[in-house]
Design an enzyme around this catalytic site. Structure first.
Site, PDB file in Angstrom:
ATOM      1  N   ASP A  52       0.811  -1.223   0.000  1.00 56.64           N
ATOM      2  CA  ASP A  52       0.000   0.000   0.000  1.00 56.64           C
ATOM      3  C   ASP A  52       0.842   1.269   0.000  1.00 56.64           C
ATOM      4  OD1 ASP A  52      -2.137  -1.658  -0.034  1.00 56.64           O
ATOM      5  OD2 ASP A  52      -3.146  -0.792   1.703  1.00 56.64           O
ATOM      6  N   ASN A  95      -5.006  -2.053  -4.076  1.00 56.25           N
ATOM      7  CA  ASN A  95      -6.184  -2.202  -3.211  1.00 56.25           C
ATOM      8  C   ASN A  95      -6.022  -1.297  -1.996  1.00 56.25           C
ATOM      9  OD1 ASN A  95      -8.619  -3.122  -2.338  1.00 56.25           O
ATOM     10  ND2 ASN A  95      -7.917  -5.154  -1.708  1.00 56.25           N
ATOM     11  N   ASP A 321     -10.279  -2.551  12.524  1.00 61.91           N
ATOM     12  CA  ASP A 321      -9.310  -3.481  11.926  1.00 61.91           C
ATOM     13  C   ASP A 321      -8.829  -4.519  12.931  1.00 61.91           C
ATOM     14  OD1 ASP A 321      -9.584  -2.268   9.549  1.00 61.91           O
ATOM     15  OD2 ASP A 321      -7.677  -1.194   9.576  1.00 61.91           O
ATOM     16  N   GLU A 349     -11.087  -4.841   2.456  1.00 59.15           N
ATOM     17  CA  GLU A 349     -10.384  -5.584   1.406  1.00 59.15           C
ATOM     18  C   GLU A 349     -11.252  -6.708   0.845  1.00 59.15           C
ATOM     19  OE1 GLU A 349      -9.074  -4.099   3.837  1.00 59.15           O
ATOM     20  OE2 GLU A 349      -6.985  -3.536   3.443  1.00 59.15           O
ATOM     21  N   HIS A 393      -4.868  -9.166   3.956  1.00 57.33           N
ATOM     22  CA  HIS A 393      -3.749  -9.352   4.894  1.00 57.33           C
ATOM     23  C   HIS A 393      -4.217  -9.694   6.309  1.00 57.33           C
ATOM     24  CE1 HIS A 393      -4.091  -4.836   6.015  1.00 57.33           C
ATOM     25  NE2 HIS A 393      -5.118  -5.169   5.278  1.00 57.33           N
ATOM     26  N   ARG A 394      -5.293  -9.047   6.743  1.00 59.15           N
ATOM     27  CA  ARG A 394      -5.710  -9.264   8.137  1.00 59.15           C
ATOM     28  C   ARG A 394      -6.301 -10.660   8.337  1.00 59.15           C
ATOM     29  NH1 ARG A 394      -4.140  -4.975  10.279  1.00 59.15           N
ATOM     30  NH2 ARG A 394      -4.371  -2.983   9.228  1.00 59.15           N
ATOM     31  N   LYS A 421       0.541  -6.302   2.177  1.00 64.15           N
ATOM     32  CA  LYS A 421      -0.186  -5.029   2.173  1.00 64.15           C
ATOM     33  C   LYS A 421       0.252  -4.136   3.339  1.00 64.15           C
ATOM     34  CE  LYS A 421      -5.084  -3.642   1.624  1.00 64.15           C
ATOM     35  NZ  LYS A 421      -4.881  -2.353   1.148  1.00 64.15           N
TER      36      LYS A 421
END
Ligand SMILES: Nc1ncnc2c1ncn2[C@@H]1O[C@H](COP(=O)(O)OP(=O)(O)OP(=O)(O)O)[C@@H](O)[C@H]1O
Ligand SMILES: Nc1ccn([C@@H]2O[C@H](COP(=O)(O)O)[C@@H](O)[C@H]2O)c(=O)n1
Length: 663
Positions: A52, A95, A321, A349, A393-394, A421
């Site tokens: 990112d 993204n 998040d 995402e 990613h998370r 990311k």
């Protein structure tokens, strides 16, 4: 970073040590944009290096901004509110919501000819509320695809700044952030922003306001409903700025401490409880679940407190998040956990509520999902699972914590690369701090005679699986070389001296390179003569014993592929997969001949064949650890197989031993 198709996590048991967190994505991208738009040169320290931030930096370069990077520091020469390259220009923003939204606003108020686009998922992430707000201001923005979603074309504005700008706050706080970052560029008069609906994720707006202040813009605010950019606001570089470590990234390690730091606390460096990032409040949730957290100025220490963890019922609006991590902690709780007010997960995402529900169920959890909540009851019986990560990613990071399950079932993370990311080295950091009993760490052994292709096969398997690689022959080759250099004859009379050398080899492996006492010996140990020397020293029992511990030390998370002669029989007798690789002597001599000629080393095929048969004979006939298949080895004769075919065959065997359920 692991760029493999999947990453298998063996059962993990405890956690210890220290993790250094990467810079915050939210802060990094805001700082980069502010630095680019402001007057003066900004040195940004501890910048996150991730997908990112890379798209943001690329876009800024395209816009004519001066960008110099060295390691985690970036020097940005600001544009002072004027776009050096006003287009036509196409900007690809991957993204990265933290690039798409603020750049849309900044470019729309400054004007030019720009097209902004991203990956397919970006085209599904709403931006219509921001576009509506900017159109009220007189910006020219055209939808190039589905209205309200990227791609967008931006033209020249006819700005009307006198009426308050109304923007929705209940879908994404990034719309408000985007306006706040962009409007100082045109604040010839007071500009008022009014938020429509209840503003979500307020802590992210706090970050925006605090960074604007660092760049010389003091926003006046009335609650969370009305914000005023004072007339004459101008973005001015602060000179130097440090990016805090990422509080959302901290959540995985706070959870890790809560779940697995049983003997001593896990230390997390880069953020403390006084962080400006809202996600740091994850600490409160973790404490409610039982974690013991101590905060220092710029670090945290976390250890397991209550166990099992305590189930919670929490409004997670302030930690959108980091709250995903709570959903995985819920697997270890004493009851049902409910995470509320998380509707924004659906436009991230991926649709994170749906994704978390599907993947948690694969592990055996009972999950209920609603428009804006998730309810998780821990598994009655854990199941091994291949976790689909949705390019998010998370999802990848939080599900890695499922590998600590008490049932010891394996967890496969598909597409682990998606962590790039925000936290490219996430899995490396996890493996540095996670501990497990050695027998849990998988080893694939590839033994066989000279030039059968063991090294080629083993290193490709290691690459495919993301495992470490041990070329045990190299250790005997290095020992032979060191003994020669010490003037020792390679015979039994010198066995103890050579064994002492072997036990204290000052050797380092740097990727493909082998460094002996500071010298690169990668080429020197590859000669046929070095192979013969290795074969001689390897027949000395004390030399073999001296190298056992060093070879076993290669067995580290997430796994190992080891090639040699006695990997399956002596060094890793408990390995779950042992392959004995052979090929006819004629075929092996041909391959070795080709290999040497391609390196410009002259060789004769019949001499090579005689040498390799001599080595085979010594290796198979020696008294200690002779070359032979382990009882439980699978035999593979690759005389008539290409490399890809052998690799596929062994990967197939490996897969047969796994128990994953694919999505
Ligand atoms: N299945 C295969 N088909 C064709 N060529 C192969 C195959 N496997 C390996 N080779 C080639 O054979 C040569 C020898 O392979 P490699 O060095 O991997 O053998 P090795 O068993 O590790 O040898 P050593 O024991 O001497 O280290 C290489 O050039 C490699 O590319
Ligand atoms: N586990 C092992 C590995 C190697 N050897 C001996 O070293 C020689 C060189 O090995 P390469 O695989 O690099 O060719 C080999 O001929 C063996 O004698 C060993 O004994 N045990």
């Amino acid at each position: 970073m692991f760029s493999t198709e999947f990453l298998d996590l063996p059962p993990l048991q405890t956690a210890a040590g220290t993790v250094h967190l990467p810079g915050s994505k939210s802060i990094s991208n805001r700082v980069l944009l502010l630095a680019a738009l402001s007057a003066g040169r900004t040195t940004v320290h501890d910048l996150l290096d991730s997908d990112d931030t890379r798209v943001m930096l690329d876009a800024l370069r395209q816009l004519g901004c001066g960008v110099k990077r060295s390691g985690s520091t970036a020097h940005i020469t600001g544009l002072d509110g004027r776009i050096a390259a006003p287009g036509p220009l196409k900007l690809f923003l991957g993204n990265a919501g933290t690039a798409m939204r603020p750049l849309t606003a900044a470019l729309a108020v400054l004007g030019g000819d720009f097209e902004l686009d991203g990956v397919p998922r970006m085209r599904e992430r709403p931006i219509g509320d921001l576009v509506d707000a900017l159109r009220q201001l007189g910006c020219s923005i055209e939808d190039l695809g589905q209205p309200g979603y990227p791609p967008l074309r931006i033209g020249r504005p006819q700005l009307r700044l006198d009426a308050p700008i109304r923007v929705r706050g209940d879908v994404s706080s990034q719309f408000l952030t985007a306006l706040l970052l962009a409007l100082p560029l045109v604040a010839r008069q007071d500009i008022v922003i009014e938020v429509v609906g209840e503003l979500i994720s307020k802590p992210y707006v706090e970050i925006t306001l605090s960074l604007l202040a660092r760049f010389g813009v003091a926003v006046r605010r009335e609650g969370w409903q009305r914000f005023t950019l004072p007339a004459g606001s101008r973005l001015q570089s602060p000179g130097e700025i440090h990016v805090e470590a990422d509080a959302s990234s901290a959540s995985y390690f706070i959870a890790l401490g809560a779940i697995a730091a049983t003997a001593a606390p896990l230390r997390i460096e880069g953020v403390g409880e006084s962080s400006i990032q809202g996600d740091i409040r994850f600490i409160d949730a973790a404490r409610q679940m039982g974690a013991e957290v101590t905060s220092f100025a710029n670090a945290l220490e976390v250890r397991r407190g209550a166990w099992p963890l305590k189930a919670i019922d929490l409004d997670c609006n302030h930690i959108p998040d980091a709250a995903m991590t709570l959903a995985v902690m819920a697997l270890y709780a004493d009851g049902t956990t409910t995470l509320r007010n998380i509707a924004s997960w659906r436009v991230k995402e991926t649709d994170r509520i749906a994704a978390m529900a599907i993947e948690l169920r694969k592990l055996g959890a009972q999950v209920e999902e609603g428009a804006d909540f998730l309810r998780v009851a821990p598994p009655a019986r854990w199941r091994p699972a291949a976790i689909h990560t949705y390019d998010d990613h998370r999802v990848a990071m939080c599900f890695s914590l499922a590998a600590f399950n008490p049932a010891g079932v394996h967890v496969r993370i598909l597409d682990p690369r998606c962590v790039g990311k925000t936290f490219p080295d996430y899995f490396e950091a996890l493996f540095d701090t996670a501990r497990t009993d050695t027998p849990h760490i998988p080893v694939i052994c590839v033994d066989g005679p000279t030039a059968s292709g063991k090294g080629t096969l083993a290193s490709q398997l290691a690459q495919t699986l993301g495992y470490h690689y041990l070329d045990s022959g190299a250790l005997y080759r290095i020992t032979g070389l060191a003994a020669r250099r010490a003037g020792l004859a390679l015979d039994t009379a010198h066995e103890q001296s050579i064994a002492r050398l072997a036990a204290t080899l000052p050797v380092r492996f740097e990727g493909e390179r082998v460094i002996l006492g500071g010298e690169d010996v990668s080429e020197a140990i590859r000669s046929e003569a070095a192979g013969m020397d290795a074969s001689q020293v390897s027949a000395l029992p004390s030399v073999r014993s001296a190298l056992v511990e060093l070879q076993q030390s290669f067995r580290r998370l997430p796994g190992l592929v080891a090639d040699g002669r006695d990997m399956g029989t002596v060094i890793f007798p408990d390995a779950p997969l042992k392959v004995f690789l052979t090929a006819s002597a004629a075929r092996r001599a041909e391959r070795r001949h080709k290999q040497l000629i391609s390196k410009g080393i002259p060789a004769k095929i019949d001499v090579l064949r005689a040498d390799l048969e001599a080595r085979d004979a010594r290796d198979t006939q020696r008294a200690v650890a002779p070359l032979k298949p382990a009882q439980d080895a699978l035999l593979l004769d690759n005389s008539d197989q290409g490399i890809a075919e052998s690799v596929a065959q062994v990967l197939g065997w490996w897969e047969d031993k796994q128990s994953f359920r694919h999505a």
